[in-house]
Design a protein around this motif. Structure first.
Motif, mmCIF file in Angstrom:
data_model
loop_
_atom_site.group_PDB
_atom_site.id
_atom_site.type_symbol
_atom_site.label_atom_id
_atom_site.label_comp_id
_atom_site.label_asym_id
_atom_site.label_seq_id
_atom_site.Cartn_x
_atom_site.Cartn_y
_atom_site.Cartn_z
ATOM 1 N N LYS A 290 0.809 -1.221 0.000
ATOM 2 C CA LYS A 290 0.000 0.000 0.000
ATOM 3 C C LYS A 290 0.840 1.266 0.000
ATOM 4 O O LYS A 290 0.383 2.310 -0.448
ATOM 5 C CB LYS A 290 -0.935 -0.002 1.210
ATOM 6 N N GLY A 291 2.045 1.207 0.561
ATOM 7 C CA GLY A 291 2.943 2.349 0.487
ATOM 8 C C GLY A 291 2.983 3.235 1.708
ATOM 9 O O GLY A 291 3.981 3.894 1.973
ATOM 10 N N ALA A 292 1.910 3.309 2.492
ATOM 11 C CA ALA A 292 1.886 4.188 3.659
ATOM 12 C C ALA A 292 2.488 3.484 4.872
ATOM 13 O O ALA A 292 2.564 2.258 4.929
ATOM 14 C CB ALA A 292 0.451 4.607 3.964
ATOM 15 N N VAL A 293 2.913 4.287 5.849
ATOM 16 C CA VAL A 293 3.465 3.713 7.067
ATOM 17 C C VAL A 293 2.379 2.921 7.800
ATOM 18 O O VAL A 293 1.209 3.310 7.802
ATOM 19 C CB VAL A 293 4.054 4.818 7.975
ATOM 20 N N THR A 294 2.767 1.788 8.383
ATOM 21 C CA THR A 294 1.836 0.945 9.119
ATOM 22 C C THR A 294 2.248 0.895 10.584
ATOM 23 O O THR A 294 3.240 1.500 10.989
ATOM 24 C CB THR A 294 1.836 -0.486 8.552
ATOM 25 N N SER A 295 1.506 0.141 11.367
ATOM 26 C CA SER A 295 1.856 -0.007 12.780
ATOM 27 C C SER A 295 3.211 -0.681 12.949
ATOM 28 O O SER A 295 3.860 -0.543 13.989
ATOM 29 C CB SER A 295 0.780 -0.816 13.501
#
Length: 435
Positions: A239-244
């Motif tokens: 997805k490209g966005a920062v995750t937990s």
């Protein structure tokens, strides 16, 4: 009638949980009408930037979720809620965490994807804390008083600005799941690992995507077919966005660096030419006879996975799963990789096929660390393996070998240096497993 209208009409008297996601810009004062019953308040997905100064009137509140709002400061009034167990403010714009905002009762704190540069020393007073989610901020240090967090089991500090890890972190007796990828000390190791262990590239046009197999914070997994060979595979699109857990790029690096191993679900090739520029990996398709060993932790269980009520297997099956996972972890540690999320919910298993370890979302590299730090971090993951052993053995339909129960105890020893390595654990499991 929507929930906010029902609240304002007084129709929610006695409610223990309230979920409001309706574009709120101000805290509805009618929530205080539930002060004698409300235990869970979820205000995520609104446009809030403040909470009332008298939030402590919600004297039974145990869980507060305010993710995906517009907070720039963690509200100090949170600290008035003396029974708060879980606080979640993911994906805001928080840059300031006042000392007064952290009630000592906290067991689980989520501040992922904000703009935090400093944490207050008083975080070390939250001695019940088991789970701390700080990925995707601007932290370069942790307060030294956090060394008092002897119950801390899971810590996420990926995608921050750490040049090194604090020494006290590597001696916390219960720390088992640590993710620290995407920090300055780790990024060179990521790049070096990818260079040392390259994988073939596959053109997007050569893939025919099938049904979705699953979705996590970092990406979506599909069944697919390689057109050129008609081989069935699995494809993960990030997805490209920062995750937990951190940056998807770090997950890709760990997955590629892992290389091939029979009990590891690792990358076979990297995808080129996606029309939207999406990054992705091709992996082996695990046979449909395999299923997930357990579900992820719940709000109640916090750091421990949730198994089906009827989950049960023979001691032989449990030992085979444990042996397969120990073998996968031995392989990763030998390559300078920490899994960071060694959990049953990241393991596929079948009674005949044993176990397969996947999901490198929290994976990171030890290439820039010295030998003593690396050894300590590997022993941290041994406690995670001890938790897995404990869960497997508790669900055996017949008595497991005493040597394996003793191994579990050693893996969970409070003294990190007293824990075995995966080399030793694997030798014990191989010796005790049925032929």
């Amino acid at each position: 009638m929507d929930t906010l209208a029902e609240l304002r009409a007084g129709r929610l008297a006695g409610a223990t949980r309230l979920d409001l996601s309706c574009g709120l810009t101000e805290f509805p004062r009618e929530i205080f009408d539930l002060a004698d019953s409300l235990e869970t308040l979820n205000l995520s997905g609104n446009a809030l930037d403040a909470l009332p100064d008298d939030l402590g009137r919600l004297h039974k509140l145990r869980e507060l979720f305010c993710s995906d709002n517009r907070f720039t400061k963690l509200p100090e009034s949170i600290g008035q809620c003396s029974k708060l167990d879980i606080v979640g403010f993911k994906a805001n714009s928080i840059a300031n965490v006042p000392a007064a905002a952290l009630p000592a009762s906290l067991r689980w704190l989520i501040l992922t994807d904000n703009q935090i540069e400093e944490l207050p020393d008083t975080l070390g007073h939250c001695t019940r804390l088991q789970k701390l989610m700080l990925a995707g901020n601007r932290l370069s240090r942790l307060p030294d008083p956090m060394a008092a967090l002897q119950r801390l089991e899971l810590l996420r500090i990926s995608a921050n600005r750490f040049e090194s890890l604090p020494d006290w972190l590597l001696s916390l007796p219960r720390l088992s799941w640590l993710a620290a990828a995407g920090n300055p000390f780790d990024t060179q190791a990521e790049d070096a690992a990818i260079t040392a262990q390259s994988v073939p590239h596959v053109a997007w046009q050569d893939l025919a995507l099938g049904k979705k197999l699953g979705e996590g914070a970092s990406g979506v997994i599909h069944q697919a077919t390689l057109k050129s060979s008609q081989q069935d595979v699995a494809v993960k699109l990030f997805k490209g966005a920062v995750t937990s857990d951190g940056w998807p790029h770090s997950e890709m690096a760990a997955c590629i660096a892992a290389g091939a191993h029979p009990t590891l679900i690792a990358a076979q090739s990297r995808i080129d030419g996606h029309p939207d520029g999406t990054e992705g990996l091709v992996m082996a398709l695990v046979p449909p006879s395999f299923r997930t060993l357990a579900g992820p932790p719940s709000l109640a269980s916090c750091t421990r996975d949730v198994y089906a009520d009827d989950a049960q297997w023979t001691a032989d099956v449990a030992l085979r799963i444990a042996r397969d996972i120990a073998s996968a972890m031995q392989h990763l540690h030998a390559r300078g990789i920490l899994h960071g999320d060694l959990y049953a919910h990241n393991i596929l298993w079948s009674a005949q096929g044993g176990g397969r370890l996947g999901d490198f979302g929290a994976g990171w590299m030890t290439g820039s660390l010295d030998a003593s730090q690396t050894a300590a971090l590997q022993r941290l993951e041994m406690r995670a393996f001890g938790c897995l052993l404990e869960e497997l053995l508790a669900r055996c339909s017949n008595a497991p070998p005493t040597a394996v129960s003793a191994l579990k105890d050693r893996c969970m020893h409070a003294d990190i240096a007293s824990r075995p390595s995966f080399d030793e654990a694997l030798r014990i499991l191989q010796r005790e497993a049925a032929p």
